[in-house]
Design a protein around this motif. Structure first.
Motif, PDB file in Angstrom:
ATOM      1  N   ALA A 141      66.036  72.723  21.015  1.00 17.76           N
ATOM      2  CA  ALA A 141      67.445  72.450  20.735  1.00 17.76           C
ATOM      3  C   ALA A 141      67.569  71.640  19.453  1.00 17.76           C
ATOM      4  O   ALA A 141      66.654  70.915  19.059  1.00 17.76           O
ATOM      5  CB  ALA A 141      68.068  71.671  21.891  1.00 17.76           C
ATOM      6  N   ILE A 144      72.499  67.088  18.906  1.00 19.77           N
ATOM      7  CA  ILE A 144      73.929  67.324  18.895  1.00 19.77           C
ATOM      8  C   ILE A 144      74.612  66.564  17.761  1.00 19.77           C
ATOM      9  O   ILE A 144      74.158  65.504  17.335  1.00 19.77           O
ATOM     10  CB  ILE A 144      74.563  66.936  20.243  1.00 19.77           C
ATOM     11  CG1 ILE A 144      74.250  65.468  20.587  1.00 19.77           C
ATOM     12  CG2 ILE A 144      74.106  67.874  21.340  1.00 19.77           C
ATOM     13  CD1 ILE A 144      74.900  65.000  21.872  1.00 19.77           C
ATOM     14  N   THR A 151      77.679  69.443  26.581  1.00 21.74           N
ATOM     15  CA  THR A 151      76.522  70.335  26.592  1.00 21.74           C
ATOM     16  C   THR A 151      75.986  70.530  25.184  1.00 21.74           C
ATOM     17  O   THR A 151      76.672  70.260  24.193  1.00 21.74           O
ATOM     18  CB  THR A 151      76.879  71.723  27.178  1.00 21.74           C
ATOM     19  OG1 THR A 151      77.864  72.341  26.326  1.00 21.74           O
ATOM     20  CG2 THR A 151      77.412  71.601  28.593  1.00 21.74           C
ATOM     21  N   LEU A 152      74.761  70.998  25.100  1.00 22.90           N
ATOM     22  CA  LEU A 152      74.189  71.440  23.838  1.00 22.90           C
ATOM     23  C   LEU A 152      73.437  72.735  24.101  1.00 22.90           C
ATOM     24  O   LEU A 152      73.081  73.044  25.239  1.00 22.90           O
ATOM     25  CB  LEU A 152      73.252  70.401  23.230  1.00 22.90           C
ATOM     26  CG  LEU A 152      71.819  70.308  23.759  1.00 22.90           C
ATOM     27  CD1 LEU A 152      70.940  69.584  22.743  1.00 22.90           C
ATOM     28  CD2 LEU A 152      71.762  69.608  25.096  1.00 22.90           C
ATOM     29  N   THR A 153      73.214  73.502  23.036  1.00 23.18           N
ATOM     30  CA  THR A 153      72.516  74.781  23.173  1.00 23.18           C
ATOM     31  C   THR A 153      71.051  74.624  22.816  1.00 23.18           C
ATOM     32  O   THR A 153      70.712  74.071  21.767  1.00 23.18           O
ATOM     33  CB  THR A 153      73.151  75.858  22.277  1.00 23.18           C
ATOM     34  OG1 THR A 153      74.516  76.031  22.657  1.00 23.18           O
ATOM     35  CG2 THR A 153      72.418  77.179  22.417  1.00 23.18           C
ATOM     36  N   THR A 166      74.198  67.136  28.324  1.00 23.23           N
ATOM     37  CA  THR A 166      73.742  66.085  27.409  1.00 23.23           C
ATOM     38  C   THR A 166      73.557  64.739  28.093  1.00 23.23           C
ATOM     39  O   THR A 166      72.907  63.849  27.541  1.00 23.23           O
ATOM     40  CB  THR A 166      74.737  65.906  26.248  1.00 23.23           C
ATOM     41  OG1 THR A 166      76.013  65.525  26.784  1.00 23.23           O
ATOM     42  CG2 THR A 166      74.883  67.192  25.450  1.00 23.23           C
TER      43      THR A 166
END
Length: 388
Positions: A141, A144, A151-153, A166
């Protein structure tokens, strides 16, 4: 909560505020997510592209083993160095992309490209080290860009995107692609100091040092002219350093400002590369104010948590524009309003997070002082620094 490699600097309280899981926690997205471009951030885009490519490269077992070894032996792995020395085709193929991303990030932050590599790779949390077993395929990832994001991808080796919480770290291993914010901030604050000086606002960067001769509270100024009074920080504690797990250790800096001996506003910065975690007391024994730089016996100090998106050239311009309009009225005065009005509102999102502020610190003040926000405290004492 752990925070990224800490760094701290000092300026006016007003100045600073203005300046600026479980498997269920990992849900596969239906389609691969595109690299985020939140707020048009070139830094975020470069990190995301690198994370996605890095995840795909881990399909190579030999390269994956090399990355695992590096991540377990170092908290932060220099991506440029790692890819350049790789003996695998997958690692070598990433080298040019990492170098290009480093250049784009330096430009986006207003830094000279001579700063070198900025991109780093690390495990999301220390607990993930035990889950990084041989053969494990970690997700990758990008750090952020909005620390309020839920959330993060993260990407897998097949290029699929996964949404991670997160606030709750996943139980599987996750590599995080980030920049060395401490390195960038140290270079950036030197750039800000030079730019402020050039614009007519006196500025200095104070490196970490322990003064040789302590002074007693209330002591008279020594007759020896070859020295100066300073304020030393003996201990410091933060309740919350404003950072979720994907961002790692904190990069704390403070800004101390007031009027210089010439009657013009001045801003000094202090490097504090140790303040990594909240809920932990640090004992730096560090100078945070050089009183010989200032005219009045009162200053403000503001602590901030630095994030990756700050453009230091723009920061210097905004500060100079604000501070050059303020004139000495013969007494201490706060600089908050002028600075806050000068800083773009977008800078309050994640580029720099307000941690706490201490108002009207005086030259001979001693003892434990609590921040106005109630988020931290520090113990200080006056020190006389003698010339060699």
């Amino acid at each position: 909560m752990s925070r990224r490699g800490a760094l701290a600097l000092s300026v006016s309280a007003a100045t600073v505020a203005a300046l600026l899981g479980a498997s269920s926690s990992v849900a596969s997205a239906a389609q691969p997510a595109d690299p985020p471009r939140a707020a048009g951030s070139a830094v975020a885009a470069a990190e995301a592209r690198t994370a996605r490519s890095f995840a795909a490269s881990l399909a190579d077992p030999a390269w994956r083993a090399q990355v695992r070894s590096a991540a377990l032996s170092s908290h932060d792995v220099d991506l440029a160095a790692l890819t350049a020395r790789s003996t695998t085709s997958a690692g070598r193929a990433l080298a040019s992309q990492v170098a290009a991303a480093d250049r784009r990030i330096a430009t986006a932050k207003g830094l000279d490209k001579s700063i070198g590599s900025l991109l780093r790779l690390r495990l999301g949390t220390q607990a993930m080290a035990g889950r990084l077993r041989p053969g494990t395929l970690p997700l990758v990832a990008a750090a952020i860009t909005d620390d309020q994001a839920a959330t993060l991808t993260a990407y897998d080796a097949q290029g699929r995107g996964h949404a991670l919480n997160t606030r709750v770290a996943p139980r599987q291993a996750v590599y995080v692609v980030d920049i060395d914010v401490a390195k960038a901030a140290a270079a950036g604050m030197k750039l800000v100091s030079r730019a402020l000086d050039a614009a007519g606002v006196a500025s200095d960067t104070i490196t970490r040092a322990t003064p040789a001769v302590p002074a007693r509270t209330g002591a008279a100024r020594p007759a020896d002219a070859g020295g100066y009074w300073a304020t030393k920080m003996d201990a410091v504690y933060l309740n919350d350093d404003e950072e979720p797990w994907p961002l790692g250790d904190a990069e704390i800096y403070s800004l101390v400002s007031g009027f210089g001996q010439d009657g013009n506003v001045r801003v000094d910065s202090v490097d504090m590369p140790y303040l990594d975690n909240d809920h932990h007391t640090y004992y730096p024994g560090q100078l945070v104010i050089n009183w010989s730089n200032f005219k009045y016996n009162a200053l403000d100090l503001v602590m901030m948590e630095s994030d990756s998106g700050t453009n230091y050239q723009q920061l210097a311009i905004a500060l100079a524009d604000a501070l050059l309009t303020i004139t000495d009225n013969g007494a201490y005065q706060p600089l908050v309003d002028a600075i806050l009005n000068a800083i773009p509102s977008a800078w309050y999102s994640n580029d720099d997070d307000y941690v706490d502020s201490w108002y009207t610190i005086t030259e001979q003040e001693s003892g434990t002082i609590h921040g106005a926000r109630g988020n931290g405290w520090m113990t200080i004492e006056p020190y006389w620094v003698s010339a060699l």
